[in-house]
Motif scaffolding. Structure first.
Motif, PDB file in Angstrom:
ATOM      1  N   TYR A   1     -25.898   0.724 -37.068  1.00  0.00           N
ATOM      2  CA  TYR A   1     -25.695   2.114 -37.457  1.00  0.00           C
ATOM      3  C   TYR A   1     -26.949   2.613 -38.171  1.00  0.00           C
ATOM      4  O   TYR A   1     -27.335   2.088 -39.222  1.00  0.00           O
ATOM      5  N   LYS A   2     -27.604   3.596 -37.576  1.00  0.00           N
ATOM      6  CA  LYS A   2     -28.821   4.195 -38.143  1.00  0.00           C
ATOM      7  C   LYS A   2     -29.854   3.118 -38.522  1.00  0.00           C
ATOM      8  O   LYS A   2     -30.476   3.164 -39.588  1.00  0.00           O
ATOM      9  N   GLY A   3     -30.012   2.139 -37.629  1.00  0.00           N
ATOM     10  CA  GLY A   3     -31.001   1.093 -37.835  1.00  0.00           C
ATOM     11  C   GLY A   3     -30.540  -0.059 -38.698  1.00  0.00           C
ATOM     12  O   GLY A   3     -31.259  -1.056 -38.846  1.00  0.00           O
TER      13      GLY A   3
ATOM     14  N   VAL B   1     -19.060   3.345 -43.365  1.00  0.00           N
ATOM     15  CA  VAL B   1     -17.644   2.976 -43.484  1.00  0.00           C
ATOM     16  C   VAL B   1     -16.754   4.156 -43.124  1.00  0.00           C
ATOM     17  O   VAL B   1     -15.772   4.022 -42.387  1.00  0.00           O
ATOM     18  N   GLN B   2     -17.104   5.356 -43.610  1.00  0.00           N
ATOM     19  CA  GLN B   2     -16.333   6.545 -43.284  1.00  0.00           C
ATOM     20  C   GLN B   2     -16.396   6.839 -41.791  1.00  0.00           C
ATOM     21  O   GLN B   2     -15.399   7.247 -41.179  1.00  0.00           O
ATOM     22  N   HIS B   3     -17.578   6.621 -41.188  1.00  0.00           N
ATOM     23  CA  HIS B   3     -17.741   6.809 -39.748  1.00  0.00           C
ATOM     24  C   HIS B   3     -16.806   5.891 -38.965  1.00  0.00           C
ATOM     25  O   HIS B   3     -16.154   6.315 -38.000  1.00  0.00           O
ATOM     26  N   VAL B   4     -16.721   4.623 -39.373  1.00  0.00           N
ATOM     27  CA  VAL B   4     -15.867   3.645 -38.689  1.00  0.00           C
ATOM     28  C   VAL B   4     -14.396   4.056 -38.778  1.00  0.00           C
ATOM     29  O   VAL B   4     -13.673   4.053 -37.780  1.00  0.00           O
ATOM     30  N   VAL B   5     -13.950   4.444 -39.971  1.00  0.00           N
ATOM     31  CA  VAL B   5     -12.546   4.821 -40.171  1.00  0.00           C
ATOM     32  C   VAL B   5     -12.195   6.072 -39.368  1.00  0.00           C
ATOM     33  O   VAL B   5     -11.170   6.118 -38.677  1.00  0.00           O
ATOM     34  N   GLU B   6     -13.051   7.092 -39.428  1.00  0.00           N
ATOM     35  CA  GLU B   6     -12.772   8.327 -38.688  1.00  0.00           C
ATOM     36  C   GLU B   6     -12.806   8.109 -37.187  1.00  0.00           C
ATOM     37  O   GLU B   6     -11.979   8.649 -36.441  1.00  0.00           O
ATOM     38  N   GLU B   7     -13.776   7.312 -36.719  1.00  0.00           N
ATOM     39  CA  GLU B   7     -13.872   7.027 -35.289  1.00  0.00           C
ATOM     40  C   GLU B   7     -12.653   6.242 -34.822  1.00  0.00           C
ATOM     41  O   GLU B   7     -12.103   6.498 -33.745  1.00  0.00           O
ATOM     42  N   GLY B   8     -12.216   5.275 -35.630  1.00  0.00           N
ATOM     43  CA  GLY B   8     -11.034   4.488 -35.285  1.00  0.00           C
ATOM     44  C   GLY B   8      -9.786   5.347 -35.197  1.00  0.00           C
ATOM     45  O   GLY B   8      -8.980   5.207 -34.271  1.00  0.00           O
TER      46      GLY B   8
ATOM     47  N   THR C   1     -20.227  -7.492 -43.759  1.00  0.00           N
ATOM     48  CA  THR C   1     -21.417  -8.076 -44.377  1.00  0.00           C
ATOM     49  C   THR C   1     -22.653  -7.281 -43.968  1.00  0.00           C
ATOM     50  O   THR C   1     -22.822  -6.953 -42.798  1.00  0.00           O
ATOM     51  N   PHE C   2     -23.515  -6.987 -44.961  1.00  0.00           N
ATOM     52  CA  PHE C   2     -24.737  -6.245 -44.676  1.00  0.00           C
ATOM     53  C   PHE C   2     -25.770  -6.563 -45.746  1.00  0.00           C
ATOM     54  O   PHE C   2     -25.442  -7.061 -46.841  1.00  0.00           O
ATOM     55  N   HIS C   3     -27.044  -6.270 -45.458  1.00  0.00           N
ATOM     56  CA  HIS C   3     -28.129  -6.523 -46.405  1.00  0.00           C
ATOM     57  C   HIS C   3     -28.066  -5.489 -47.525  1.00  0.00           C
ATOM     58  O   HIS C   3     -27.756  -4.315 -47.291  1.00  0.00           O
ATOM     59  N   HIS C   4     -28.386  -5.930 -48.727  1.00  0.00           N
ATOM     60  CA  HIS C   4     -28.255  -5.038 -49.882  1.00  0.00           C
ATOM     61  C   HIS C   4     -29.141  -3.800 -49.786  1.00  0.00           C
ATOM     62  O   HIS C   4     -28.826  -2.755 -50.356  1.00  0.00           O
ATOM     63  N   ARG C   5     -30.234  -3.883 -49.029  1.00  0.00           N
ATOM     64  CA  ARG C   5     -31.112  -2.708 -48.923  1.00  0.00           C
ATOM     65  C   ARG C   5     -30.463  -1.590 -48.101  1.00  0.00           C
ATOM     66  O   ARG C   5     -30.927  -0.448 -48.127  1.00  0.00           O
ATOM     67  N   GLU C   6     -29.383  -1.923 -47.352  1.00  0.00           N
ATOM     68  CA  GLU C   6     -28.681  -0.922 -46.542  1.00  0.00           C
ATOM     69  C   GLU C   6     -27.439  -0.385 -47.251  1.00  0.00           C
ATOM     70  O   GLU C   6     -26.638   0.322 -46.653  1.00  0.00           O
TER      71      GLU C   6
ATOM     72  N   GLY D   1     -22.317   4.934 -47.978  1.00  0.00           N
ATOM     73  CA  GLY D   1     -22.397   6.384 -47.979  1.00  0.00           C
ATOM     74  C   GLY D   1     -21.789   7.038 -46.759  1.00  0.00           C
ATOM     75  O   GLY D   1     -21.098   8.053 -46.869  1.00  0.00           O
ATOM     76  N   SER D   2     -22.036   6.460 -45.567  1.00  0.00           N
ATOM     77  CA  SER D   2     -21.541   7.131 -44.364  1.00  0.00           C
ATOM     78  C   SER D   2     -20.978   6.184 -43.298  1.00  0.00           C
ATOM     79  O   SER D   2     -20.108   6.579 -42.525  1.00  0.00           O
TER      80      SER D   2
END
Length: 467
Positions: free
Chosen positions: A124-126, A160-167, A146-151, A157-158
């Motif tokens: 998602y966005k790189g 997790v909300q994208h995943v929930v709304e898309e689902g 799981t994701f890198h802390h720099r992301e 910000g967006s």
């Protein structure tokens, strides 16, 4: 003391080696390999003489990855984010998946292939992320992200909300009505497995429903107004729910009416079996675990639980009976969910009671405001017969209709009995034969009802003579 120094020196050397290896891995391997190697190294590290909590402390201190958990349930309420994530991940393309599972739930439908992988990679966005379904020792499921802390800013910000709304969007497009029934509490695993479901495939619709057209139109208008009434209910300060009481003799179409409601609104049905519930606490847990846009049904409520008797017992001075009520579903417990504080736990819900014996129900249960609309489903009328004739025989008019109309004016017969006589025999439609069978059934029923009435009259006159 020397041995302790040697031990710490050995541990320090091992840790230094692990950190050196990890730094090298960070430079060489891609992200998904890093995670796999990291887990292996951490497993090795945990096998050292340090206690588990010390190992976890160092892991969290030096790991560059962040994890977010999405449990299937939050306390005893279903976590709808879990369902949305499950739908979203299930929709990901299967071309690159190495593990698939196939299923064919219906003979008429083709084979469906789905991912069958514990971990799913997404981008998602790189930013690269990894999803994993985790089951705890007590059986509770959750999705781990799981994701890198720099992301972190992008993911929280967006993404997790994208995943929930898309689902949720995918689920709405592909939604199929489901029929739920409650499991006994002995089968519950914490807040899970309270309901089991199957796909609801009843073909009933308001077009094919055999009842008075004006009454049918009134019910339809009420359902549409309710489903579009979110802002209205908010404005007047009421929970977005509505109650329907369906009453009438057996075979008059109460269950068919519920099916038509569900199909028209595309709502799930929760068929609540009160006799399988031990007490009011279990009742609350079950009802709060139902989804929005649903119809909660208690069929034959006069037989489901002796609610009126429970209230009478509770008012008595018998300690024994009071103790008994504490371990049972009571009228007050049911009413508290219908229009009490708990009624606001969820939106866009319809509650439907059905009964064959209206007089047996406690007035408090069915008063206006709790059961907002009382719908009597009575014996078949001539207008309802014409709908059935169209459904079963594709017939708008016939020479025998006049005779049938006169018989309906003198006879009480359920729509189910009328439909049985109109139903094609051996898949061959015989219009004249079906209508003549119906006429015979109506005449037989008329004669029986007349004899019953004559018997009652004779009995009444007898009492008058000897009175």
């Amino acid at each position: 003391m020397m041995m302790m120094g040697d031990t710490f020196g050995s541990i320090g050397s091992s840790m230094a080696s692990l950190f050196f290896i990890w730094a090298t891995i960070q430079q060489i391997f891609p992200n998904h390999m890093k995670i796999a190697i990291k887990e292996f190294l951490l497993s090795s590290f945990q096998q050292l003489c340090f206690a588990q909590r010390v190992s976890d402390h160092f892991t969290n201190l030096f790991s560059p990855y962040v994890e977010i958990s999405f449990p299937e349930s939050d306390e005893y309420r279903y976590n709808h984010a879990f369902s949305a994530i499950e739908t979203y991940l299930g929709s990901k393309a299967t071309e690159k998946a190495k593990h698939l599972k196939g299923s064919q739930l219906k003979e008429s439908k083709g084979l469906v292939l789905k991912r069958d992988e514990a971990k799913v990679r997404d981008e998602y966005k790189g930013a690269n992320v990894w999803w994993e379904i985790v089951t705890s020792t007590d059986g509770e499921r959750s999705y781990k992200l799981t994701f890198h802390h720099r992301e972190r800013s992008v993911i929280t910000g967006s993404y997790v909300q994208h995943v929930v709304e898309e689902g949720k969007s995918i689920d709405t497009k592909n939604k199929k009505t489901k029929l739920f029934t409650n499991n006994p509490s002995s089968q519950w695993v914490f807040s899970q497995n309270m309901w089991r479901s199957i796909e609801f495939e009843h073909p009933a619709s308001f077009e094919t429903l055999a009842m008075d057209p004006e009454k049918k139109e009134e019910i339809l208008n009420d359902l549409v107004a309710f489903s579009n009434g979110k802002e209205y209910y908010k404005k007047i300060g009421k929970a977005w729910k509505r109650g329907y009481l369906l009453y009438g003799p057996p075979g008059t179409g109460k269950s068919t009416m519920i099916s038509a409601m569900a199909n028209h609104l595309n709502y799930n049905i929760y068929d609540l079996e009160l006799t399988a519930i031990k007490n009011n606490s279990e009742l609350r847990k079950l009802l709060t675990a139902t989804s929005n846009k649903s119809i909660i049904v208690i069929e034959d409520i006069d037989c489901s639980a002796d609610l009126t008797a429970n209230r009478i017992k509770k008012e008595s001075n018998s300690t024994k009976e009071q103790d008994k009520d504490e371990n049972a579903v009571t009228l007050s417990g049911l009413l508290n969910f219908i229009d009490g504080i708990w009624s606001a736990c969820g939106q866009e819900r319809i509650v439907v009671f059905t009964t064959n014996h209206l007089e047996k129900l406690d007035p408090a249960l069915i008063r206006r405001g709790r059961m907002d609309m009382h719908i009597e489903l009575s014996y078949c009328t001539y207008e309802a017969f014409k709908i059935l004739a169209k459904n079963y025989l594709d017939l708008d008019d016939h020479l025998l209709f006049k005779k049938i109309k006169s018989l309906f004016m003198e006879t009480k017969i359920s729509p189910a009995d009328v439909a049985e006589n109109l139903m094609a025999k051996n898949h061959q439609i015989d219009v004249d034969g079906s209508l003549n069978n119906l006429i015979k059934a109506l005449e037989k029923r008329k004669n029986y009802q007349r004899s019953q009435q004559d018997g009652k009259m004779k009995k009444t006159n007898k009492f008058r003579i000897f009175g």
